[in-house]
Scaffold this active site. Structure first.
Site, mmCIF file in Angstrom:
data_model
loop_
_atom_site.group_PDB
_atom_site.id
_atom_site.type_symbol
_atom_site.label_atom_id
_atom_site.label_comp_id
_atom_site.label_asym_id
_atom_site.label_seq_id
_atom_site.Cartn_x
_atom_site.Cartn_y
_atom_site.Cartn_z
ATOM 1 C CG ASP A 90 26.675 80.518 3.902
ATOM 2 O OD1 ASP A 90 27.075 79.389 4.255
ATOM 3 O OD2 ASP A 90 25.504 80.723 3.523
ATOM 4 C CG ASP A 136 27.746 74.741 5.767
ATOM 5 O OD1 ASP A 136 26.618 75.234 5.974
ATOM 6 O OD2 ASP A 136 28.052 73.599 6.119
#
Length: 288
Positions: free
Chosen positions: A208, A210
């Site tokens: 991802d 973040d």
């Protein structure tokens, strides 16, 4: 010396297929209970030991993992090299979810973990200027490319305590510090491997962005798990390429296997016998 590869599997990687003569073994450690039993066997002719960092079924949190027992257990089994697989968030636009990165530096922001095998009664200081093994890292890079994995060859890993993900302010601060990826398990694992004189490389899977990235918002655990599952096979395929890239050697050219040569500060007559007994595996080379 024929190497023995230790693989520490992170989130999404709980087993290694293809090990010849594989069996789960229980390793007793004076540092407590490891995360799980260790799967031992041979892969491509080389002995290998696999330890799921969170335990099978993902039962340990990043803070509850007994990192000292895990590293000690792999040392007792004879591991000369550790390849640590972990999930990370990206702090860079060009390190996209699904990519792999080879970690070579750390910023340690953890605070609730035991970070050293040494302590009162036997004080030791090892160098962490270069916390991963360049020789083993080069082998991991070549293995990932041979497996068709998109991998970035350098990354600074911000190790946070967790288990919560970052605030947006924290995420932006870490980007200003120059961190490339963020995770919860890289430290103190790398520090302890150095103290145990084991070559260590970190293969991180980006799941991802973040929460700093305006186009992605907060970290979504369901999306993280989806990416993890997609990356798990790529991680295992990378590990499968390693045996052919790790020939027999006499010593690590980076000096990882001699990290304790000048590290012990406590005078022999002042050393604590109980602590020395616990250090029999990780520091036996210099304490005998």
């Amino acid at each position: 010396m024929q190497p023995m590869i230790g693989v520490i599997g992170g989130s999404g990687v709980y087993q290694i297929e293809g090990l010849e003569g594989a069996s789960w073994v229980k390793v007793k450690s004076p540092w407590g209970k490891p995360s799980d039993e260790v799967l031992v066997g041979r892969l491509g002719g080389l002995p290998m030991a696999f330890l799921p960092r969170h335990g099978r079924g993902h039962v340990e949190t990043p803070s509850s993992i007994n990192y000292r027992a895990n590293i000690d257990a792999l040392k007792r089994l004879g591991c000369s090299d550790i390849v640590a697989v972990s999930a990370v968030g990206s702090l860079r636009e060009d390190y996209a979810p699904g990519d792999f990165v080879l970690v070579d530096q750390y910023i340690d922001r953890t605070f609730a973990r035991e970070k050293s095998f040494f302590g009162p009664g036997c004080v030791g200081h090892v160098s962490l200027a270069d916390p991963t093994c360049a020789r083993l890292g080069a082998a991991c890079l070549a293995a990932a490319r041979a497996a068709g994995v998109k991998i970035h060859p350098k990354a600074t890993y911000l190790a946070m305590e967790g288990p919560q993900f970052s605030t947006r302010a924290e995420s932006n601060l870490y980007r200003l510090w120059g961190a490339d990826v963020i995770g919860m398990t890289g430290m103190p694992e790398a520090k302890l491997a150095r103290e145990a004189e084991i070559c260590y490389a970190s293969l991180a899977m980006v799941t991802d962005y973040d929460c700093w990235h305006e186009g992605h918002g907060a970290v979504d655990v369901s999306e993280v798990i989806k990416t993890l599952m997609a990356n798990a096979d790529a991680a295992r395929n990378t590990v499968a390429e390693l045996p052919a890239l790790l020939p027999a050697r006499e010593a690590c050219p980076c000096g990882c296997d001699r990290a304790l040569t000048h590290a012990i500060m406590t005078a022999p007559d002042k050393r604590d016998a109980a602590l020395l007994a616990k250090l029999d595996a990780v520091a036996g080379r210099v304490l005998r």
